[in-house]
Design a protein around this motif. Sequence first.
Motif, short mmCIF file in Angstrom:
data_model
loop_
_atom_site.label_atom_id
_atom_site.label_comp_id
_atom_site.label_asym_id
_atom_site.label_seq_id
_atom_site.Cartn_x
_atom_site.Cartn_y
_atom_site.Cartn_z
N GLN A 27 -8.57 -7.48 -27.19
CA GLN A 27 -7.91 -6.83 -26.23
C GLN A 27 -7.55 -7.37 -24.87
N LYS A 28 -8.74 -7.91 -24.45
CA LYS A 28 -8.91 -8.74 -23.14
C LYS A 28 -8.15 -9.80 -23.20
N GLN A 29 -8.24 -10.37 -24.15
CA GLN A 29 -7.19 -11.65 -24.26
C GLN A 29 -5.89 -11.47 -24.10
N ILE A 30 -5.34 -10.15 -25.06
CA ILE A 30 -3.92 -9.80 -25.12
C ILE A 30 -3.58 -9.36 -23.78
N ALA A 31 -4.29 -8.54 -23.06
CA ALA A 31 -4.17 -7.92 -21.59
C ALA A 31 -4.00 -8.95 -20.66
N SER A 32 -4.97 -10.24 -20.85
CA SER A 32 -4.86 -11.25 -19.78
C SER A 32 -3.41 -12.12 -20.10
N TYR A 33 -2.91 -12.11 -21.26
CA TYR A 33 -1.66 -12.78 -21.44
C TYR A 33 -0.47 -11.99 -20.75
N LEU A 34 -0.59 -10.66 -21.05
CA LEU A 34 0.40 -9.79 -20.53
C LEU A 34 0.42 -9.39 -19.14
N GLY A 35 -0.66 -9.76 -18.40
CA GLY A 35 -0.58 -9.76 -17.09
C GLY A 35 -1.03 -8.28 -16.64
N ILE A 36 -1.98 -7.62 -17.51
CA ILE A 36 -2.41 -6.21 -17.37
C ILE A 36 -3.96 -6.18 -17.61
N THR A 37 -4.49 -4.94 -17.23
CA THR A 37 -5.77 -4.82 -17.52
C THR A 37 -5.97 -4.34 -18.77
N PRO A 38 -7.18 -4.57 -19.27
CA PRO A 38 -7.36 -4.03 -20.69
C PRO A 38 -7.36 -2.69 -20.90
N GLU A 39 -7.68 -1.75 -19.79
CA GLU A 39 -7.48 -0.37 -19.68
C GLU A 39 -5.89 0.17 -19.99
N SER A 40 -5.04 -0.64 -19.21
CA SER A 40 -3.69 -0.51 -19.28
C SER A 40 -3.26 -0.53 -20.64
N LEU A 41 -3.75 -1.59 -21.31
CA LEU A 41 -3.29 -2.02 -22.77
C LEU A 41 -3.89 -0.77 -23.53
N SER A 42 -5.20 -0.26 -23.45
CA SER A 42 -5.64 0.69 -24.40
C SER A 42 -4.61 2.10 -24.07
N ARG A 43 -4.14 2.13 -22.89
CA ARG A 43 -3.42 3.38 -22.47
C ARG A 43 -2.13 3.32 -23.31
N ILE A 44 -1.40 2.07 -23.29
CA ILE A 44 -0.22 1.79 -23.86
C ILE A 44 -0.23 2.04 -25.32
N ARG A 45 -1.30 1.46 -26.09
CA ARG A 45 -1.39 1.71 -27.43
C ARG A 45 -1.74 3.05 -27.57
N ARG A 46 -2.36 3.78 -26.93
CA ARG A 46 -2.58 5.07 -27.15
C ARG A 46 -1.19 6.01 -27.20
N GLN A 47 -0.55 5.88 -26.17
CA GLN A 47 0.87 6.28 -25.82
C GLN A 47 1.79 5.82 -27.08
N MET A 48 1.63 4.60 -27.52
CA MET A 48 2.49 4.21 -28.75
C MET A 48 2.01 4.86 -30.19
N ALA A 49 0.69 5.37 -30.09
CA ALA A 49 0.30 5.62 -31.46
C ALA A 49 0.61 7.38 -31.26
N GLY A 50 0.67 7.76 -30.19
CA GLY A 50 1.30 9.31 -30.07
C GLY A 50 2.56 9.34 -30.30
N LYS A 51 3.12 8.53 -30.23
CA LYS A 51 4.87 8.68 -30.51
C LYS A 51 5.01 8.47 -31.95
N ASN A 52 4.22 7.84 -32.66
CA ASN A 52 4.32 7.69 -34.16
C ASN A 52 3.94 8.87 -34.92
#
Length: 193
Positions: A168-193
């Motif tokens: 998750q840390k590597q993906i977040a770094s590539y996207l230019g965001i924090t790992p915490e932001s990526l976790s939040r995005i993943r949670r929000q996306m999981a809630g939409k499904n």
Amino acid sequence: MYDLILKNIARFIQLTPEETDRFTSVLKPRTLRKRQYLVQAGDVFRYECFVNKGSLRTYHVDNNGQEHIVMFAFEDWWTGDMYSFLSGQPALYNVEALEDVELLLIEKSQLEQLYIDIPKFDRFFRVLLQNAYISMQRRISDNMSLTAEERYLDFINRYPHFEQRLSQKQIASYLGITPESLSRIRRQMAGKN
């Protein structure tokens, strides 16, 4: 050992058996263990590198010690520090193995001779460079204009197999965001499904 790289090349140019032999004669196999560097910022890098097996990350460390991943390279990809390779100047990036890696390297002087001996290789590497430039421009534009969630969605749609092999840390770094932001995005996306 050469099957994957020859298939990669065959997407753009066709080689005779003699040309194939000439090309493979200049390839140097190299292996890296996980966390081992292919090149470190500040070193001059004189190779084009093809990933036969494994994965690497190319990253920069800013003045605050923060890592910024510029790209990943998996099997059937070319990688290295293009700035250093083309200019002969010290590398701007670190290229590090994320897994055990098997590479095939071509030294710059041998590549230049290959362009003379087999001119179609000039075209092949020009196409690779053009594709890398297009990809870089798209990445810059996306980073300036897309939201973090849109960048993440684009990443998983374009590279669905990457997510299982990266932290998750590597993906977040590539996207230019924090790992915490990526976790939040993943949670929000999981809630939409």
